[in-house]
Design a protein around this motif. Structure first.
Motif, mmCIF file in Angstrom:
data_model
loop_
_atom_site.group_PDB
_atom_site.id
_atom_site.type_symbol
_atom_site.label_atom_id
_atom_site.label_comp_id
_atom_site.label_asym_id
_atom_site.label_seq_id
_atom_site.Cartn_x
_atom_site.Cartn_y
_atom_site.Cartn_z
ATOM 1 N N PRO A 105 27.130 47.246 50.305
ATOM 2 C CA PRO A 105 26.759 46.980 49.517
ATOM 3 C C PRO A 105 27.700 46.949 48.347
ATOM 4 C CG PRO A 105 26.023 49.163 50.074
ATOM 5 C CD PRO A 105 26.446 48.160 51.450
ATOM 6 N N GLU A 106 29.119 47.234 48.779
ATOM 7 C CA GLU A 106 29.800 47.502 47.958
ATOM 8 C C GLU A 106 31.349 46.406 48.298
ATOM 9 O OE1 GLU A 106 30.903 49.883 45.506
ATOM 10 O OE2 GLU A 106 28.428 51.218 46.418
ATOM 11 N N LEU A 107 30.747 45.677 48.987
ATOM 12 C CA LEU A 107 32.019 44.495 49.185
ATOM 13 C C LEU A 107 32.436 43.623 48.231
ATOM 14 C CD1 LEU A 107 33.577 42.473 50.701
ATOM 15 C CD2 LEU A 107 31.144 40.762 51.347
ATOM 16 N N PRO A 108 33.430 43.399 47.462
ATOM 17 C CA PRO A 108 33.253 42.653 46.508
ATOM 18 C C PRO A 108 33.558 40.593 47.083
ATOM 19 C CG PRO A 108 35.559 44.288 47.223
ATOM 20 C CD PRO A 108 35.013 43.617 47.911
ATOM 21 N N THR A 109 33.307 40.209 46.192
ATOM 22 C CA THR A 109 33.444 38.910 46.121
ATOM 23 C C THR A 109 34.180 37.984 45.101
ATOM 24 O OG1 THR A 109 31.517 38.047 45.817
ATOM 25 C CG2 THR A 109 30.734 38.253 48.222
ATOM 26 N N ALA A 110 34.918 36.840 45.549
ATOM 27 C CA ALA A 110 35.320 36.198 44.001
ATOM 28 C C ALA A 110 35.855 34.864 44.621
ATOM 29 C CB ALA A 110 36.866 37.224 43.409
ATOM 30 N N LEU A 111 34.990 34.204 43.845
ATOM 31 C CA LEU A 111 35.477 32.681 43.500
ATOM 32 C C LEU A 111 36.656 31.577 42.860
ATOM 33 C CD1 LEU A 111 33.953 30.387 42.775
ATOM 34 C CD2 LEU A 111 32.508 31.614 44.602
ATOM 35 N N ILE A 112 37.446 31.307 42.881
ATOM 36 C CA ILE A 112 37.584 30.951 41.524
ATOM 37 C C ILE A 112 36.982 29.059 42.066
ATOM 38 C CG2 ILE A 112 39.745 29.905 42.753
ATOM 39 C CD1 ILE A 112 41.504 30.132 39.646
ATOM 40 N N ASP A 113 36.468 28.626 40.615
ATOM 41 C CA ASP A 113 35.877 27.268 40.673
ATOM 42 C C ASP A 113 36.837 26.587 41.028
ATOM 43 O OD1 ASP A 113 34.940 24.169 40.108
ATOM 44 O OD2 ASP A 113 33.265 26.048 40.241
ATOM 45 N N VAL A 114 37.504 25.275 42.313
ATOM 46 C CA VAL A 114 38.433 24.567 42.525
ATOM 47 C C VAL A 114 38.988 23.549 40.907
ATOM 48 C CG1 VAL A 114 36.702 22.207 43.003
ATOM 49 C CG2 VAL A 114 38.365 22.153 44.132
ATOM 50 N N ARG A 115 37.593 23.443 40.102
ATOM 51 C CA ARG A 115 38.148 22.966 39.290
ATOM 52 C C ARG A 115 38.236 23.575 37.880
ATOM 53 N NH1 ARG A 115 31.367 21.035 38.691
ATOM 54 N NH2 ARG A 115 31.311 23.811 39.121
ATOM 55 N N ASP A 116 38.331 25.304 38.026
ATOM 56 C CA ASP A 116 39.170 26.001 37.037
ATOM 57 C C ASP A 116 40.606 25.875 37.023
ATOM 58 O OD1 ASP A 116 36.557 26.090 35.762
ATOM 59 O OD2 ASP A 116 36.715 28.279 36.788
ATOM 60 N N LEU A 117 40.887 25.837 38.357
ATOM 61 C CA LEU A 117 41.951 26.287 39.257
ATOM 62 C C LEU A 117 42.285 24.085 38.843
ATOM 63 C CD1 LEU A 117 44.353 27.476 40.742
ATOM 64 C CD2 LEU A 117 43.252 26.563 42.605
ATOM 65 N N VAL A 165 33.332 39.698 41.703
ATOM 66 C CA VAL A 165 31.487 40.859 42.134
ATOM 67 C C VAL A 165 31.239 40.698 43.292
ATOM 68 C CG1 VAL A 165 30.798 39.119 39.770
ATOM 69 C CG2 VAL A 165 30.049 38.579 42.684
ATOM 70 N N ARG A 166 30.289 42.190 43.384
ATOM 71 C CA ARG A 166 29.783 43.026 44.462
ATOM 72 C C ARG A 166 28.738 41.863 45.315
ATOM 73 N NH1 ARG A 166 30.633 48.154 42.271
ATOM 74 N NH2 ARG A 166 31.956 49.640 43.394
ATOM 75 N N PHE A 167 28.881 41.759 46.815
ATOM 76 C CA PHE A 167 28.276 40.517 47.257
ATOM 77 C C PHE A 167 26.552 40.896 46.833
ATOM 78 C CE2 PHE A 167 25.737 39.961 51.268
ATOM 79 C CZ PHE A 167 25.759 38.644 51.129
ATOM 80 N N PRO A 168 25.816 41.791 46.478
ATOM 81 C CA PRO A 168 24.742 42.181 46.752
ATOM 82 C C PRO A 168 24.432 41.163 44.759
ATOM 83 C CG PRO A 168 25.186 44.151 46.767
ATOM 84 C CD PRO A 168 26.811 43.341 46.633
#
Ligand code: NAP
Length: 338
Positions: free
Chosen positions: A187-199, A222-225
């Motif tokens: 429940p607490e796992l942070p996830t973050a991704l940067i969209d390849v197109r934005d990068l 954002v948290r995994f859930p």
């Protein structure tokens, strides 16, 4: 603008080259392969050779964008291009940091020691090798002509690792008739991704604006859930979500983060939670624009092929693997919670 992409045949470099072309830039890529966007000038060379840059080292460049992982490649490039290229944009990684524990850490966090050797380094040396690459660029170009983008997890359509494409595709293609999907209970796992197109767009923006500095080029955490709920909503998934404890999954030989028989984005070592929750304030102030996660996942679903039961998956569980695990958990009755 006249741009030299050192790379251009793999995911990010290709996207940079394609975006640059679309923006009307004159683009040259240097790589061993030839899978560059059409319309790009390609100089084929192997950067393992000391003379690799000969074909691009006799003309002026407004900016170089380099995705290298090997310090020796970067040392040669800055040596040969220093008088010819005005600016150097280097794609680094958040793996340069000595610790991945602190949530919200900025670019002043300590780095790993640089890889000293001037040899081709194995993938295990990735973080220290990128530190040495950063140092080589900064030493040659100086802080005013250098931009270092320390990327976090890059995601979006075309992700060759399939780490960022698995979940939305899994919810769109459940492995069983009940529509049950297995997720780890984090429940607490942070996830973050940067969209390849934005990068890609932002790397070119740095070049265009003559921006310098060191930046965490990472998505908003954002948290995994929450990631799972957005993925389910995009995929219109209404089946059960079956959660399993981390200990149980590890005991079943399920791998965290990436690769085969994995649950992508899962960090089993909680001391790594900071990896997916670094501050991106400086990059945003320097023009990084991040599209909503929902948009990235929507595009993944539209552009990626459906999950199949193929065994050669880049990341995630095959249908058979997921079904076996669900059966172990629920003895064949997918009565998971929603
Ligand atoms: N994926 C992620 O989530 C993530 C996260 C953090 C940071 N990053 C960073 O983001 C960047 C990703 O770049 P990418 O997607 O374009 O992929 P990449 O797989 O890192 O591509 C490497 C590029 O360099 C070229 N290259 C490698 N060895 C070469 C050699 N000996 N001579 C000439 N060219 C060589 C390759 O072309 P050829 O093979 O055709 O020669 C390819 O175009 C990397 O800097 C990576 O460290 C990625």
């Amino acid at each position: 603008m006249k741009i030299l992409v050192l790379g251009g045949t793999a995911w990010l470099g290709y996207t940079v080259a394609k975006t640059a072309l679309t923006s009307g830039y004159e683009v040259t890529c240097l790589a061993r392969g030839d899978a560059v966007p059409s319309g790009v000038r390609l100089v084929r060379a192997d950067r393992d050779d000391d003379t690799a840059l000969t074909g691009v080292a006799a003309e002026h460049w407004d900016a170089v964008i380099d995705v290298a992982r090997q310090p020796i490649h970067v040392r040669r490039a800055v040596r040969d291009l220093q008088g010819l290229a005005d600016r150097y944009v280097f794609v680094s990684t958040c793996n340069v940091y000595a610790s991945q524990e602190e949530v919200g850490a900025d670019e002043d966090a300590p780095r790993l020691p640089p890889l000293e050797a001037d040899r081709i380094s194995p993938p295990d040396d990735y973080g220290p090798a990128k530190v040495a690459c950063e140092d080589a660029v900064l030493e040659a170009y100086g802080p005013d002509r250098t931009a270092i983008a320390r990327a976090g997890l890059i995601g979006g359509p075309g992700d060759p690792s399939e780490r960022t494409t698995y979940w939305v595709r899994r919810f769109a293609n459940p492995s069983n008739e009940a529509g049950a999907v297995l997720v780890q209970d984090t429940p607490e796992l942070p996830t973050a991704l940067i969209d390849v197109r934005d990068l890609a767009t932002w790397l070119l923006h740095l070049a265009e604006e003559k921006s310098s500095g060191i930046f965490n080029a990472v998505g908003n955490p954002v948290r995994f859930p929450e990631h799972i709920e957005i993925a389910r909503s995009v995929a219109h998934h209404a089946g059960p979500v079956v959660t399993a404890s981390e200990d149980w999954l590890l005991a079943q030989g399920v791998n965290p983060w990436s690769g085969k028989r994995s649950l992508p984005l899962w960090l089993a070592d909680h001391a790594w939670y900071g990896m997916n929750a670094r501050a991106n304030t400086r990059a945003v102030a320097a023009g990084l624009t991040l599209r909503p996660l929902r948009d990235t996942l929507t595009d993944i679903l539209a552009q990626e092929p459906p999950l199949t039961s193929a065994e050669n998956r880049g990341a995630g569980l095959t249908d058979a693997e997921e079904n076996n695990l669900l059966n172990e958990l629920h003895l064949g009755g997918f009565s998971g919670e929603n």
